[in-house]
Design a protein around this motif. Structure first.
Motif, mmCIF file in Angstrom:
data_model
loop_
_atom_site.group_PDB
_atom_site.id
_atom_site.type_symbol
_atom_site.label_atom_id
_atom_site.label_comp_id
_atom_site.label_asym_id
_atom_site.label_seq_id
_atom_site.Cartn_x
_atom_site.Cartn_y
_atom_site.Cartn_z
ATOM 1 N N ALA A 110 2.991 12.095 -0.068
ATOM 2 C CA ALA A 110 2.185 10.874 -0.181
ATOM 3 C C ALA A 110 2.769 9.750 0.673
ATOM 4 O O ALA A 110 2.031 8.990 1.315
ATOM 5 C CB ALA A 110 2.087 10.448 -1.643
ATOM 6 N N LYS A 168 0.827 -1.210 0.000
ATOM 7 C CA LYS A 168 0.000 0.000 0.000
ATOM 8 C C LYS A 168 0.860 1.259 0.000
ATOM 9 O O LYS A 168 0.526 2.256 -0.639
ATOM 10 C CB LYS A 168 -0.928 -0.010 1.208
ATOM 11 N N ILE A 169 1.970 1.218 0.698
ATOM 12 C CA ILE A 169 2.884 2.363 0.700
ATOM 13 C C ILE A 169 3.468 2.571 -0.691
ATOM 14 O O ILE A 169 3.542 3.703 -1.199
ATOM 15 C CB ILE A 169 4.001 2.153 1.741
ATOM 16 N N GLN A 182 1.159 6.156 -7.306
ATOM 17 C CA GLN A 182 0.016 6.965 -7.711
ATOM 18 C C GLN A 182 0.323 8.456 -7.611
ATOM 19 O O GLN A 182 -0.100 9.246 -8.467
ATOM 20 C CB GLN A 182 -1.196 6.616 -6.860
ATOM 21 N N ALA A 183 1.065 8.843 -6.581
ATOM 22 C CA ALA A 183 1.437 10.249 -6.438
ATOM 23 C C ALA A 183 2.354 10.688 -7.577
ATOM 24 O O ALA A 183 2.189 11.771 -8.144
ATOM 25 C CB ALA A 183 2.121 10.474 -5.089
ATOM 26 N N ARG A 219 -0.529 6.230 8.052
ATOM 27 C CA ARG A 219 -1.748 5.406 8.027
ATOM 28 C C ARG A 219 -1.454 3.962 8.404
ATOM 29 O O ARG A 219 -2.139 3.378 9.245
ATOM 30 C CB ARG A 219 -2.365 5.461 6.631
ATOM 31 N N GLN A 272 2.057 10.301 4.417
ATOM 32 C CA GLN A 272 0.675 9.964 4.744
ATOM 33 C C GLN A 272 0.474 8.449 4.777
ATOM 34 O O GLN A 272 -0.227 7.925 5.654
ATOM 35 C CB GLN A 272 -0.274 10.613 3.734
ATOM 36 N N ALA A 273 1.083 7.750 3.830
ATOM 37 C CA ALA A 273 0.937 6.291 3.775
ATOM 38 C C ALA A 273 1.586 5.623 4.982
ATOM 39 O O ALA A 273 1.008 4.706 5.587
ATOM 40 C CB ALA A 273 1.553 5.757 2.485
ATOM 41 N N ASP A 327 0.799 3.992 -3.089
ATOM 42 C CA ASP A 327 0.543 5.416 -2.855
ATOM 43 C C ASP A 327 1.632 6.283 -3.474
ATOM 44 O O ASP A 327 1.357 7.340 -4.057
ATOM 45 C CB ASP A 327 0.453 5.692 -1.361
#
Length: 249
Positions: free
Chosen positions: A130, A97-98, A104-105, A137, A133-134, A101
């Motif tokens: 990004a 997921k990191i 995608q950024a 989270r 934030q990842a 992200d």
């Protein structure tokens, strides 16, 4: 002969009184406050065991998959194939997921070249935000249940102590009502008080040990998050990791 009979009777009564200091006698003589304390400790124990099992399974899976996911990502020669591999991972896998992200950024920033977004933030800053934030989270998800374990570990002894104080209070009331100072008058309430203290400790000790254990594991995992995030930042901001740039030179 009479003295022996009296001694035997006293011994029998003392043994009968000591039998009242049992868990079954505790349940039979609970009042409202006793039941509230006992149910509270039971719920604390159930929640503690639940989060211990959940966090243990989660950390066990993470330990088995983290190195494999990270190494596969860097060993994949094509960036698109590496991203596709990350998309195939389960939702509970944090490293993928990191990476997604960050990818995608970088893609979003590239699609909007010439816009105000690019003018306000360069590629490196956008990817860095990004990643921060990842990581935050995923670190928060690792801490699920730790608040419950910390709360149980710190409050369960005091809840048990409340049962202790309440039991001693009843022992004094019974002693005053009977006018006796024998063990029969106080054995039951004192036994309840001691058992409630023990229950509080039995609930708190595993929670404290598990909390410290999982905090240590999470600290190690967070360090892996930071290391992976730094490498991802270098990769998506410059096209190569720091080690790869040094090797090319």
């Amino acid at each position: 002969m009479l003295q022996q009979t009296t001694t035997a009777a006293a011994g029998g009564s003392n043994a009968e009184a000591l039998q009242q200091m049992s868990f079954s006698h505790l349940l039979q003589n609970f009042d409202l406050v006793g039941w509230i304390v006992f149910i509270t400790l039971t719920l604390m124990s159930v929640l503690s065991v639940y989060w211990i099992v959940i966090n243990f399974v989660k950390n066990l899976r993470l330990r088995g998959s983290s190195d494999r996911v990270v190494s596969t990502f860097w060993e994949t020669p094509n960036a698109q194939d590496a991203i596709r591999y990350m998309e195939e991972q389960s939702r509970s896998e944090p490293f993928s997921k990191i990476a997604l992200d960050a990818a995608q950024a970088a893609a979003h920033h590239q699609r909007h070249e010439g816009s105000r977004l690019v003018e306000s933030l360069n590629r490196s800053e956008f990817v860095d935000r990004a990643l921060r934030q990842a990581v935050t989270r995923e670190s928060s998800r690792l801490e699920a249940g730790l608040t419950v374990l910390a709360t149980v570990g710190s409050t369960a002894p005091f809840v048990g102590l409340l049962g202790t104080v309440w039991g001693i209070y009843h022992a004094l009331l019974r002693l005053g009502a009977s006018g006796e100072s024998s063990i029969q008058a106080v054995a039951g309430p004192v036994g309840e008080a001691l058992i409630m203290t023990a229950i509080g400790l039995f609930v708190a000790i595993p929670a404290v040990l598990a909390y410290n254990f999982f905090v240590r594991l999470n600290r190690v995992t967070n360090n892996k998050f930071d290391t992976f995030a730094h490498d991802l930042h270098d990769f998506f901001a410059t096209g190569s990791r720091v080690g790869e740039l040094s090797n090319k030179r």
